[in-house]
Design an enzyme around this catalytic site. Sequence first.
Site, PDB file in Angstrom:
ATOM      1  N   TYR A  78      25.183  28.915 -19.750  1.00  0.00           N
ATOM      2  CA  TYR A  78      25.310  28.784 -18.301  1.00  0.00           C
ATOM      3  C   TYR A  78      25.857  30.095 -17.737  1.00  0.00           C
ATOM      4  CZ  TYR A  78      24.729  23.671 -17.802  1.00  0.00           C
ATOM      5  OH  TYR A  78      24.248  22.390 -17.748  1.00  0.00           O
ATOM      6  N   ASN A 123      26.989  22.121 -13.250  1.00  0.00           N
ATOM      7  CA  ASN A 123      27.752  20.968 -13.719  1.00  0.00           C
ATOM      8  C   ASN A 123      28.746  21.417 -14.787  1.00  0.00           C
ATOM      9  OD1 ASN A 123      27.689  18.053 -12.935  1.00  0.00           O
ATOM     10  ND2 ASN A 123      27.716  17.784 -15.140  1.00  0.00           N
ATOM     11  N   ALA A 124      28.583  20.981 -16.057  1.00  0.00           N
ATOM     12  CA  ALA A 124      29.335  21.520 -17.198  1.00  0.00           C
ATOM     13  C   ALA A 124      30.829  21.269 -17.133  1.00  0.00           C
ATOM     14  CB  ALA A 124      29.078  23.026 -17.338  1.00  0.00           C
ATOM     15  N   GLU A 125      31.279  20.254 -16.355  1.00  0.00           N
ATOM     16  CA  GLU A 125      32.709  20.011 -16.216  1.00  0.00           C
ATOM     17  C   GLU A 125      33.427  21.276 -15.767  1.00  0.00           C
ATOM     18  OE1 GLU A 125      30.546  17.439 -17.964  1.00  0.00           O
ATOM     19  OE2 GLU A 125      31.221  18.857 -19.498  1.00  0.00           O
ATOM     20  N   ASN A 183      19.874  22.153 -12.681  1.00  0.00           N
ATOM     21  CA  ASN A 183      20.500  21.418 -13.771  1.00  0.00           C
ATOM     22  C   ASN A 183      20.494  19.926 -13.491  1.00  0.00           C
ATOM     23  OD1 ASN A 183      22.342  21.829 -16.318  1.00  0.00           O
ATOM     24  ND2 ASN A 183      23.319  20.222 -15.107  1.00  0.00           N
ATOM     25  N   GLU A 184      19.805  19.184 -14.343  1.00  0.00           N
ATOM     26  CA  GLU A 184      19.773  17.721 -14.260  1.00  0.00           C
ATOM     27  C   GLU A 184      19.474  17.238 -12.843  1.00  0.00           C
ATOM     28  OE1 GLU A 184      22.546  16.424 -18.041  1.00  0.00           O
ATOM     29  OE2 GLU A 184      23.450  16.368 -16.054  1.00  0.00           O
ATOM     30  N   TYR A 247      22.929  12.042 -24.664  1.00  0.00           N
ATOM     31  CA  TYR A 247      24.228  11.880 -25.328  1.00  0.00           C
ATOM     32  C   TYR A 247      24.305  10.430 -25.814  1.00  0.00           C
ATOM     33  CZ  TYR A 247      25.405  16.287 -23.042  1.00  0.00           C
ATOM     34  OH  TYR A 247      25.423  17.595 -22.630  1.00  0.00           O
ATOM     35  N   GLU A 283      20.136  19.499 -23.900  1.00  0.00           N
ATOM     36  CA  GLU A 283      21.523  19.109 -24.161  1.00  0.00           C
ATOM     37  C   GLU A 283      21.490  17.870 -25.032  1.00  0.00           C
ATOM     38  OE1 GLU A 283      24.108  18.651 -20.785  1.00  0.00           O
ATOM     39  OE2 GLU A 283      23.241  20.374 -19.727  1.00  0.00           O
ATOM     40  N   TYR A 350      35.785  19.701 -26.825  1.00  0.00           N
ATOM     41  CA  TYR A 350      34.569  18.882 -26.772  1.00  0.00           C
ATOM     42  C   TYR A 350      34.261  18.180 -28.099  1.00  0.00           C
ATOM     43  CZ  TYR A 350      30.515  17.677 -23.894  1.00  0.00           C
ATOM     44  OH  TYR A 350      29.600  17.012 -23.097  1.00  0.00           O
TER      45      TYR A 350
END
EC number: 3.2.1.23
Length: 994
Positions: A78, A123-125, A183-184, A247, A283, A350
């Site tokens: 990213y 995104n990506a927290e 993204n998404e 996930y 992902e 993570y």
Amino acid sequence: MKLQSILSCWAILVAQIWATTDGLTDLVAWDPYSLTVNGNRLFVYSGEFHYPRLPVPEMWLDVFQKMRAHGFNAVSLYFFWDYHSPINGTYDFETGAHNIQRLFDYAQEAGIYIIARAGPYCNAEFNGGGLALYLSDGSGGELRTSDATYHQAWTPWIERIGKIIADNSITNGGPVILNQIENELQETTHSASNTLVEYMEQIEEAFRAAGVDVPFTSNEKGQRSRSWSTDYEDVGGAVNVYGLDSYPGGLSCTNPSTGFSVLRNYYQWFQNTSYTQPEYLPEFEGGWFSAWGADSFYDQCTSELSPQFADVYYKNNIGQRVTLQNLYMLYGGTNWGHLAAPVVYTSYDYSAPLRETRQIRDKLSQTKLVGLFTRVSSGLLGVEMEGNGTSYTSTTSAYTWVLRNPNTTAGFYVVQQDTTSSQTDITFSLNVNTSAGAFTLPNINLQGRQSKVISTDYPLGHSTLLYVSTDIATYGTFGDTDVVVLYARSGQVVSFAFKNTTKLTFEEYGDSVNLTSSSGNRTITSYTYTQGSGTSVVKFSNGAIFYLVETETAFRFWAPPTTTDPYVTAEQQIFVLGPYLVRNVSISGSVVDLVGDNDNATTVEVFAGSPAKAVKWNGKEITVTKTDYGSLVGSIGGADSSSITIPSLTGWKVRDSLPEIQSSYDDSKWTVCNKTTTLSPVDPLSLPVLFASDYGYYTGIKIYRGRFDGTNVTGANLTAQGGLAFGWNVWLNGDLVASLPGDADETSSNAAIDFSNHTLKQTDNLLTVVIDYTGHDETSTGDGVENPRGLLGATLNGGSFTSWKIQGNAGGAAGAYELDPVRAPMNEGGLLAERQGWHLPGYKAKSSDGWTDGSPLDGLNKSGVAFYLTTFTLDLPKKYDVPLGIQFTSPSTVDPVRIQLFINGYQYGKYVPYLGPQTTFPIPPGIINNRDKNTIGLSLWAQTDAGAKLENIELISYGAYESGFDAGNGTGFDLNGAKLGYQPEWTEARAKYT
């Protein structure tokens, strides 16, 4: 055979018809089977890495080398808009860890491709999901749509980052092979006039205008919609290669028996959605993030950390014809400063295969075995789904995926428990089809959560395995010799056979496995053994050599490539067994030069072919002997723990860091809150507008001072918003009147304050409000980055405020960037200590400024904020990697307290013990100086008048490794951040920010 010939011709014809490019380059092409890069079919085995979460560029190479060593040939990156653009109109791609050219260069040096993901939204927290934080005031229009205002906002970002990506694409000799769009983003309406379709087209046009000519990709957010595929209702905005994020683990850190049920519908999903494209998982679960208040920390989450997850889930993907897989995350890193979105705390470990400390977990070792297999198994890159289900084995408790390559007849049988969560051992026989007919392979054992890829008609360099009933780790061709590495768990029975060979003689070496041979009624000879502990070697009369390795022993097996190209063939790798890590190898004449890391002294075995006669380890030749089967065996040392001294943290100084609660404090230079309108989509609850972003303060703690006159005011109502788990306090004329410690599930809270027990003045009463900050939201939460931070509203009962002022990081984002472009504005907040730079190297704690002796173990006996400062010096051995961290311990009865940890100026930890779960905070080399002086600071915010203190704080090591790592400056892990320019010191310019 006629049927196989027909299938082969059909497959070739289809591949020719469907082989596709983006029309701009043929260096990256695709068909339904795989990506083709530089003319070679490639199984893309990629891992996610977020470089801002490891702000020492030299350490990027460390991560990339570890990825390469574990079989990865690509990294997904990213690029966060807010990280590179702290203020509108400013874009930094050069300062410190913002210098992303080094990122591309290190990836190329390590031998891995790059999948670029530059948003605009990520995104990506990550704070605000990566959107520029200056959009948090509402000035960005309708985010993530085709809105003209938003388009105008993100266009300069894509212009700049796009050019850098273009300059580093494979078409310009760089490592970038794919470029993700957004993204998404879910295509909920398939209409050409839909704003999301127009938005996708805008981004694609912007990247092309910037010169990006590699294929575009997307990532579907789970199986929630079917978006941006040219094969599914394409009305515009579609990308070249569709991807699906997944996930599927459903794991629990506190109940390891929960979840572990694989998804078996990927193949059908891709067939319905993107049948002309290879199956791509941009992902796939490499771990999962942990939130504030979680029951356990990453290191304790055994279910996510288990190598069994990698063994079962990643092979399950192979079984469904996935040939592009990116693990999210491969290395998580650290949310230092204010990088985090509110859903996560400081650690972004993570539970990834590579620990936050950069240490190799068993999960990564198991992941390596899959990666090494896909590296050399070219037959996987052209397979059809022949079948799947429970009918291929002697028990319905086993499930099998059957793949067949019509061009080579190679077959791959991926076996797993039908109920993959089962922890029961099962033993069964498997029916396989080969070029020599059908066979039943007996005694295949799965020990609970285990999977195997059983191969048939598997070509080696000079021979072919007709079948093998366990996993192939890899194989190599060394001149006239094929060397095959098989792995199985101790006690498991394995059988294999060569194609088109008569009965061979063989010799066994090492721990005997009692290899037996049997021909039965066929001309095929089957060889059977029971896997023991450790490693055994078998040499056949046809020259083939087999390493028979116990799975856990294989964790220390390496196949370093002899090329820096990400595409590696079986002829371009050697084999090494024993060390903790082998980073790379070079061969000069008869000398094999290995570079790697080792923890403990160990035996090392090297197979590099008959020309090899000598071995160097990290530049020093070691004594070796040659085995009867051609390998070289010697010994290497490890790290000497007795040479490592970790100092205690003593000699603390302390100073009040919240004098703002006193009426006498001078706030004449503070920002006046005087706005009566806002662009925010959220309406203020009172006027003036008190949203912090409207005044240029985005990250960190905010301090407000509100004044009012009169003694008839009976109370106040305040609403604050700082993100999940934030807390806040209110003082009236220096007395604590409200304490809201925070809740892991609350983003905002209200304080109804009663003044009846407090003395008011006729004029100039002061309300001081201190509000913590855990980040701006991602777009999954309401208005995302536009959700305000700070005070949402403030009213009095029986009166009105005469003024409000606000203070955040020094000078706001603009001032903070001018002061410190290296750490940048996302590092700091609005405490006096932060504004004036007490946390920075070079700051002098003078008694004349109010500093006294005082320890955080004594703490405060009332509410407020104290800042503690000390230094320590390290003298770790050169050429050692010693991962370090800070460990906090709180009293058994925890009073509400919020602590920020600063190391050499970097805020590297938020410790909130009454919420948890994090108590230890890793610090990488370059942030901490391994052989020099270090400055450590703590802001300790006691949220009640009971005060707060620590039970203990200590510097800890996570391990020690003798290492040959070098990032080009000859220092290895002896990275002095000050000398490298990563630790700017305090300057007098800080003094004005009172």
